[in-house]
Design an enzyme around this catalytic site. Structure first.
Site, PDB file in Angstrom:
ATOM      1  N   CYS A 101       2.493  -1.284   4.395  1.00 41.87           N
ATOM      2  CA  CYS A 101       0.862  -1.245   4.608  1.00 41.87           C
ATOM      3  C   CYS A 101       0.488  -2.173   5.994  1.00 41.87           C
ATOM      4  O   CYS A 101      -0.536  -1.734   6.353  1.00 41.87           O
ATOM      5  CB  CYS A 101       0.197  -1.837   3.310  1.00 41.87           C
ATOM      6  SG  CYS A 101       1.128  -3.503   2.927  1.00 41.87           S
ATOM      7  N   GLU A 131      -5.663  -4.086  -3.174  1.00 44.22           N
ATOM      8  CA  GLU A 131      -4.717  -4.452  -1.767  1.00 44.22           C
ATOM      9  C   GLU A 131      -4.738  -2.891  -1.504  1.00 44.22           C
ATOM     10  O   GLU A 131      -3.942  -2.199  -1.779  1.00 44.22           O
ATOM     11  CB  GLU A 131      -3.610  -5.084  -2.498  1.00 44.22           C
ATOM     12  CG  GLU A 131      -3.595  -6.349  -2.933  1.00 44.22           C
ATOM     13  CD  GLU A 131      -3.816  -7.516  -2.043  1.00 44.22           C
ATOM     14  OE1 GLU A 131      -3.801  -7.144  -0.654  1.00 44.22           O
ATOM     15  OE2 GLU A 131      -4.195  -8.499  -2.293  1.00 44.22           O
TER      16      GLU A 131
HETATM   17  P1  NAD Z   1       0.280   5.697  -4.936  1.00 46.09           P
HETATM   18  O1  NAD Z   1      -0.079   7.122  -4.859  1.00 46.09           O
HETATM   19  O2  NAD Z   1       1.324   5.280  -5.557  1.00 46.09           O
HETATM   20  O3  NAD Z   1      -0.875   5.027  -5.926  1.00 46.09           O
HETATM   21  C1  NAD Z   1      -0.984   3.719  -6.561  1.00 46.09           C
HETATM   22  C2  NAD Z   1      -1.133   3.680  -7.948  1.00 46.09           C
HETATM   23  O4  NAD Z   1      -2.304   4.411  -8.407  1.00 46.09           O
HETATM   24  C3  NAD Z   1      -0.049   4.352  -8.794  1.00 46.09           C
HETATM   25  O5  NAD Z   1       0.347   3.394  -9.781  1.00 46.09           O
HETATM   26  C4  NAD Z   1      -0.727   5.603  -9.484  1.00 46.09           C
HETATM   27  O6  NAD Z   1       0.029   5.735 -10.475  1.00 46.09           O
HETATM   28  C5  NAD Z   1      -1.917   5.341  -9.466  1.00 46.09           C
HETATM   29  N1  NAD Z   1      -2.899   6.422  -9.412  1.00 46.09           N
HETATM   30  C6  NAD Z   1      -2.598   7.472  -8.471  1.00 46.09           C
HETATM   31  N2  NAD Z   1      -3.522   8.527  -8.602  1.00 46.09           N
HETATM   32  C7  NAD Z   1      -4.467   7.924  -9.692  1.00 46.09           C
HETATM   33  C8  NAD Z   1      -5.598   8.513 -10.504  1.00 46.09           C
HETATM   34  N3  NAD Z   1      -6.094   9.717  -9.926  1.00 46.09           N
HETATM   35  N4  NAD Z   1      -6.126   7.715 -11.160  1.00 46.09           N
HETATM   36  C9  NAD Z   1      -5.590   6.510 -11.709  1.00 46.09           C
HETATM   37  N5  NAD Z   1      -4.677   5.848 -11.017  1.00 46.09           N
HETATM   38  C10 NAD Z   1      -3.898   6.750 -10.211  1.00 46.09           C
HETATM   39  O7  NAD Z   1      -0.135   4.951  -3.658  1.00 46.09           O
HETATM   40  P2  NAD Z   1      -0.687   5.433  -2.368  1.00 46.09           P
HETATM   41  O8  NAD Z   1      -2.117   5.669  -2.424  1.00 46.09           O
HETATM   42  O9  NAD Z   1       0.150   6.605  -1.954  1.00 46.09           O
HETATM   43  O10 NAD Z   1      -0.227   4.051  -1.485  1.00 46.09           O
HETATM   44  C11 NAD Z   1      -0.269   4.235  -0.371  1.00 46.09           C
HETATM   45  C12 NAD Z   1      -1.529   2.987   0.349  1.00 46.09           C
HETATM   46  O11 NAD Z   1      -1.223   1.861  -0.319  1.00 46.09           O
HETATM   47  C13 NAD Z   1      -1.476   3.062   1.799  1.00 46.09           C
HETATM   48  O12 NAD Z   1      -2.925   3.192   2.098  1.00 46.09           O
HETATM   49  C14 NAD Z   1      -0.999   1.690   1.995  1.00 46.09           C
HETATM   50  O13 NAD Z   1      -1.429   1.028   3.222  1.00 46.09           O
HETATM   51  C15 NAD Z   1      -1.600   1.087   0.763  1.00 46.09           C
HETATM   52  N6  NAD Z   1      -0.580  -0.240   0.483  1.00 46.09           N
HETATM   53  C16 NAD Z   1      -1.397  -1.419   0.431  1.00 46.09           C
HETATM   54  C17 NAD Z   1      -0.536  -2.612   0.212  1.00 46.09           C
HETATM   55  C18 NAD Z   1      -1.293  -3.846   0.283  1.00 46.09           C
HETATM   56  O14 NAD Z   1      -0.586  -4.730  -0.233  1.00 46.09           O
HETATM   57  N7  NAD Z   1      -2.354  -4.159   0.792  1.00 46.09           N
HETATM   58  C19 NAD Z   1       0.746  -2.421  -0.221  1.00 46.09           C
HETATM   59  C20 NAD Z   1       1.407  -1.216  -0.189  1.00 46.09           C
HETATM   60  C21 NAD Z   1       0.554  -0.020   0.108  1.00 46.09           C
END
Ligand code: NAD
Length: 459
Positions: free
Chosen positions: A247, A213
């Protein structure tokens, strides 16, 4: 809290629970779903506090998009569970008569759910509801960036739910990397593209299927033939909810040149109607998750034509609702997903320029179009692709549990919500049950021309 060294044993414990068959009965699933609801309702004030601390989220937004979203998902899953678990009959061809064919959903096993920080309660628990309804054991990994909500989930889940079947792993890259080394039967990840690729690579090692997602730049096309008052209400609502950290928020608006000024005047007014002249003082306006993201979003404003807002207060993680007119399409503001309270307004000469503009970028998670002209709407939808679409509103598809939610192309793969979530966390097993009667020998050796002729007739 589960220590790094305990992760592997915790996953093994859940896998052992799954192999007992305990999670398969409808009764166990319904009991666990009810406990998710109970946990949410009994701890409403703690959840609201955590969301306030993490994102400055006001009560109405938190209740609507996180608390009632989860209780609604639970109710919907309980209501439909018997139907989703039942055999789904399909037709059986003549060659296989007498016989019956059906699809039977079966749980996958032990699954991993990695949540994001922007709706930290909803995005961890909504896929969890689906995984539980489908009869799985699950590891939850909330985002460490929403640290208060993550801590609360780690405290509440073991209090309310079956600890033999579920656990919460807290932490950042180190913990997630360790979790990802374990073998799961499905992984659902919510977050950005970069980590999405890390998750998919780790899953490939075990041939684990993934639902990703992700996000992207969701366009919003506004035709001048629209109800402008309602249009600006709805765009402002979904753009500045959670300070733009949604998102499916409209990332940018596309309007025609002859209409841009009128749209801009109305949108500026709408921001002030919602949040007053100083949104920092509004109790309804959220905060940016952390300083790194504050800097990232603020940097997007460099060399841009800011026509409203643009100011911020880093210590308060506050950024004004901001409008940028006619951004350079190659600037970072228009290349990256903004995921913050800036709304660029892209001006085009003719509505027919909208589809090529949208198609010049990766497929978005959501697309919006506001128009009274059904012909234009149909033509735009026919020429473009997006995970989810809403016509004449913003993100209201999230309120319909009968619609699957998910991306396409770079905005993700797979979906959940309602039955699509149940199916995502199930194996849809194809079953054919034959009778011993009518054992035609046309398919058996020794073959002959007569048998071939007969087979061709039966097809
Ligand atoms: P985030 O930084 O919170 O990361 C998400 C998860 O990945 C966390 O649990 C984190 O611990 C893990 N993570 C981070 N770095 C990692 C690594 N190197 N290795 C393994 N795991 C790791 O999330 P983000 O990327 O800042 O989120 C924002 C993005 O999420 C935006 O692009 C947004 O559009 C998207 N988003 C999508 C939805 C959806 O439902 N499609 C919902 C919310 C957010």
């Amino acid at each position: 809290m589960i220590a790094l060294s305990e992760i592997s044993a915790s996953v093994a414990r859940l896998q052992a629970t799954f192999s007992t068959g305990k999670t398969k009965s409808a009764q166990w699933r319904i009991e666990q779903l009810k406990r998710i609801k109970q946990m949410t309702l009994e701890n409403e004030s703690k959840i609201l506090e955590a969301l306030k601390a993490d994102l400055g989220k006001c009560e109405l937004e938190a209740w609507n998009s996180e608390i009632s979203y989860i209780t609604g998902e639970v109710d919907h899953n309980i209501k439909h569970l018997a139907k989703w678990m039942a055999k789904r009959k399909v037709k059986t061809p003549i060659l296989a008569q007498p016989g019956k064919s059906y699809i039977q959903a079966e749980p996958l096993g032990t699954v991993l759910i990695i949540g994001a920080w922007n709706y930290p309660y909803q995005l961890t628990l909504a896929p969890f509801v689906a995984a539980v309804a489908a009869g799985n054991c699950a590891v939850l990994k909330p985002s460490e960036l929403a640290e208060n909500t993550s801590k609360l989930l780690a405290e509440l889940v073991p209090q309310y739910l079956d600890t033999d079947a579920f656990c919460v792993v807290e932490g950042g890259v180190e913990q997630t990397t360790e979790v990802l080394q374990q073998k799961f039967d499905h992984i659902l990840y919510t977050g950005g593209e970069t980590v999405g690729k890390i998750v998919m690579r780790a899953a490939a090692e075990h041939l684990t299927p993934v639902t990703l997602e992700l996000g992207g730049k969701s366009p919003c096309v506004v035709d001048s033939n629209t109800n402008l008052d309602v249009t600006v209400n709805r765009i402002a609502w979904c753009k500045w909810m959670n300070a733009g950290q949604t998102c499916v928020a409209p990332d940018y608006v596309i309007v025609t040149r002859d209409f841009a000024d009128e749209f801009l005047v109305k949108m500026k007014q709408k921001i002030e109607d919602f949040y007053g002249a100083d949104a920092q003082k509004s109790p309804d306006y959220g905060r940016i998750i952390n300083h790194r993201h504050w800097q990232r979003i603020n940097n997007y404003l460099q060399n841009q034509n800011v026509v409203y807002g643009g100011k911020g207060d880093e210590r308060d993680r506050y950024l004004e609702p901001t409008l940028v007119l006619n951004p350079d399409l190659d600037s970072p503001l228009m290349r990256d997903e903004i995921f913050g309270p800036i709304l660029p307004i892209v001006v085009i000469d003719d509505l027919s320029d909208a589809a090529p503009l949208i198609n010049s970028r990766p497929k978005p998670l959501a697309m919006y179009v506001f128009s009274r002209n059904d012909g234009f709407v149909d033509s735009l939808l026919g020429q473009t692709s997006a995970g989810n679409v809403c016509v004449n509103d913003g993100m209201m598809f999230m309120a319909n549990q009968d619609l699957p939610f998910g991306g396409v192309g770079n905005s993700g793969m797979g979906s959940y919500c309602g039955q699509s979530g149940f199916d995502t966390f199930s194996h849809l097993k194809a079953i054919m049950k034959r009778s011993f009667a009518l054992d035609l020998d046309v398919r058996y050796a020794p073959y002959s021309d007569k048998k071939l002729k007969m087979l061709k007739m039966l097809r």
